[in-house]
Design a protein around this motif. Structure first.
Motif, PDB file in Angstrom:
ATOM      1  N   LEU A 116       0.832  -1.213   0.000  1.00 27.12           N
ATOM      2  CA  LEU A 116       0.000   0.000   0.000  1.00 27.12           C
ATOM      3  C   LEU A 116       0.864   1.258   0.000  1.00 27.12           C
ATOM      4  O   LEU A 116       0.569   2.234  -0.705  1.00 27.12           O
ATOM      5  N   THR A 117       1.958   1.233   0.746  1.00 24.51           N
ATOM      6  CA  THR A 117       2.873   2.377   0.798  1.00 24.51           C
ATOM      7  C   THR A 117       3.519   2.613  -0.561  1.00 24.51           C
ATOM      8  O   THR A 117       3.627   3.769  -1.014  1.00 24.51           O
ATOM      9  N   GLU A 118       3.919   1.526  -1.235  1.00 29.96           N
ATOM     10  CA  GLU A 118       4.527   1.685  -2.565  1.00 29.96           C
ATOM     11  C   GLU A 118       3.527   2.273  -3.548  1.00 29.96           C
ATOM     12  O   GLU A 118       3.876   3.147  -4.359  1.00 29.96           O
ATOM     13  N   ARG A 119       2.285   1.807  -3.510  1.00 36.51           N
ATOM     14  CA  ARG A 119       1.274   2.371  -4.418  1.00 36.51           C
ATOM     15  C   ARG A 119       1.005   3.832  -4.094  1.00 36.51           C
ATOM     16  O   ARG A 119       0.814   4.651  -4.987  1.00 36.51           O
ATOM     17  N   THR A 120       1.013   4.182  -2.807  1.00 33.36           N
ATOM     18  CA  THR A 120       0.759   5.564  -2.407  1.00 33.36           C
ATOM     19  C   THR A 120       1.916   6.464  -2.811  1.00 33.36           C
ATOM     20  O   THR A 120       1.702   7.613  -3.236  1.00 33.36           O
ATOM     21  N   ARG A 121       3.133   5.974  -2.748  1.00 31.46           N
ATOM     22  CA  ARG A 121       4.296   6.779  -3.134  1.00 31.46           C
ATOM     23  C   ARG A 121       4.283   7.090  -4.625  1.00 31.46           C
ATOM     24  O   ARG A 121       4.810   8.120  -5.049  1.00 31.46           O
ATOM     25  N   ARG A 122       3.724   6.186  -5.418  1.00 31.09           N
ATOM     26  CA  ARG A 122       3.696   6.418  -6.869  1.00 31.09           C
ATOM     27  C   ARG A 122       2.637   7.435  -7.281  1.00 31.09           C
ATOM     28  O   ARG A 122       2.655   7.915  -8.403  1.00 31.09           O
ATOM     29  N   LEU A 123       1.717   7.765  -6.376  1.00 27.44           N
ATOM     30  CA  LEU A 123       0.689   8.753  -6.707  1.00 27.44           C
ATOM     31  C   LEU A 123       1.323  10.151  -6.727  1.00 27.44           C
ATOM     32  O   LEU A 123       2.261  10.420  -5.989  1.00 27.44           O
ATOM     33  N   PRO A 124       0.783  11.040  -7.589  1.00 29.62           N
ATOM     34  CA  PRO A 124       1.330  12.407  -7.615  1.00 29.62           C
ATOM     35  C   PRO A 124       0.982  13.146  -6.329  1.00 29.62           C
ATOM     36  O   PRO A 124      -0.058  12.927  -5.740  1.00 29.62           O
ATOM     37  N   GLY A 125       1.848  14.070  -5.960  1.00 23.64           N
ATOM     38  CA  GLY A 125       1.643  14.833  -4.740  1.00 23.64           C
ATOM     39  C   GLY A 125       0.707  16.010  -4.969  1.00 23.64           C
ATOM     40  O   GLY A 125       0.206  16.260  -6.073  1.00 23.64           O
ATOM     41  N   THR A 126       0.496  16.789  -3.918  1.00 25.21           N
ATOM     42  CA  THR A 126      -0.410  17.941  -3.976  1.00 25.21           C
ATOM     43  C   THR A 126       0.123  19.002  -4.930  1.00 25.21           C
ATOM     44  O   THR A 126      -0.635  19.587  -5.716  1.00 25.21           O
TER      45      THR A 126
END
Length: 166
Positions: A116-126
Motif C-alpha cells: 500500500l505504501t509503494e502504491r501511495t508513493r507512486r501517486l502524484p503529490g499535492t
C-alpha cells in the motif's frame, strides 16, 4: 521372609495367622470352641482362626498398611508433579504457537502495508496536482481565445437553441 501377608490380596486370608500357642502369653490363649467334624469342613478357612491376634501383630500389620499408604501417597505426589510439569509444557507450547500465529499475521500485515505504501508513493503529490490544474486552466483559456480570434467557432456544429436566437 516367610511372611506371605504383604503379597496376599485383601479378604479372609489378609490377616496373618496367629503364632503357635507356646509363643503366646498364657492369659491370651483361648481354646477354640468345640465344633463337630462336619461343621469344621463346612467352615471357611479364615473362620477357623477364632483366637485373638496379639497386639504387636496388629501394630505390625498397621505399620505395613501405613507404609503402603505412604508409598501410594508418594506415587500420587510424583504423578501430580509430573502432570503439573506436562501442563506447564503444554501451556508454554500453546503460548509459543499463539505467538507464532500472531507473528505470521503481523508479517502478512507488514507485507500488505508495504504494498500500500509503494502504491501511495507512486501517486502524484499535492503540488503536482495544483500545477496540473493551473496548466489546464491556462491552456483552456488560451485555446478559447485562439478559436474566437481565428473565427474558428463556425467550424463547431451549431447548437439547436442558439441558431434560433441568431
Amino acid at each position: 521372609m516367610t511372611d506371605a501377608a504383604p503379597n496376599q490380596p485383601t479378604g479372609q486370608g489378609f490377616i496373618p495367622p496367629a503364632p503357635p500357642a507356646e509363643a503366646k502369653p498364657p492369659a491370651q490363649a483361648v481354646p477354640p470352641p468345640p465344633q463337630t467334624v462336619g461343621a469344621q469342613n463346612a467352615a471357611p478357612r479364615g473362620a477357623a482362626q477364632s483366637q485373638p491376634i496379639p497386639a504387636n501383630q496388629l501394630f505390625d500389620q498397621l505399620a505395613r498398611i501405613e507404609d503402603k499408604c505412604s508409598r501410594i501417597e508418594d506415587k500420587y505426589a510424583r504423578s501430580e508433579s509430573l502432570l503439573s510439569r506436562v501442563e506447564d509444557k503444554v501451556e508454554n507450547a500453546s503460548n509459543r504457537m499463539n505467538e507464532a500465529a500472531r507473528q505470521s499475521d503481523l508479517a502478512a500485515l507488514r507485507t500488505e502495508m508495504r504494498g500500500l505504501t509503494e502504491r501511495t508513493r507512486r501517486l502524484p503529490g499535492t503540488g503536482a496536482l495544483v500545477l496540473t490544474a493551473v496548466i489546464t486552466a491556462v491552456l483552456t483559456v488560451v485555446l478559447m481565445v485562439a478559436v474566437q480570434r481565428l473565427n474558428l467557432d463556425s467550424l463547431l456544429p451549431p447548437r439547436a437553441g442558439t441558431s434560433a436566437a441568431r
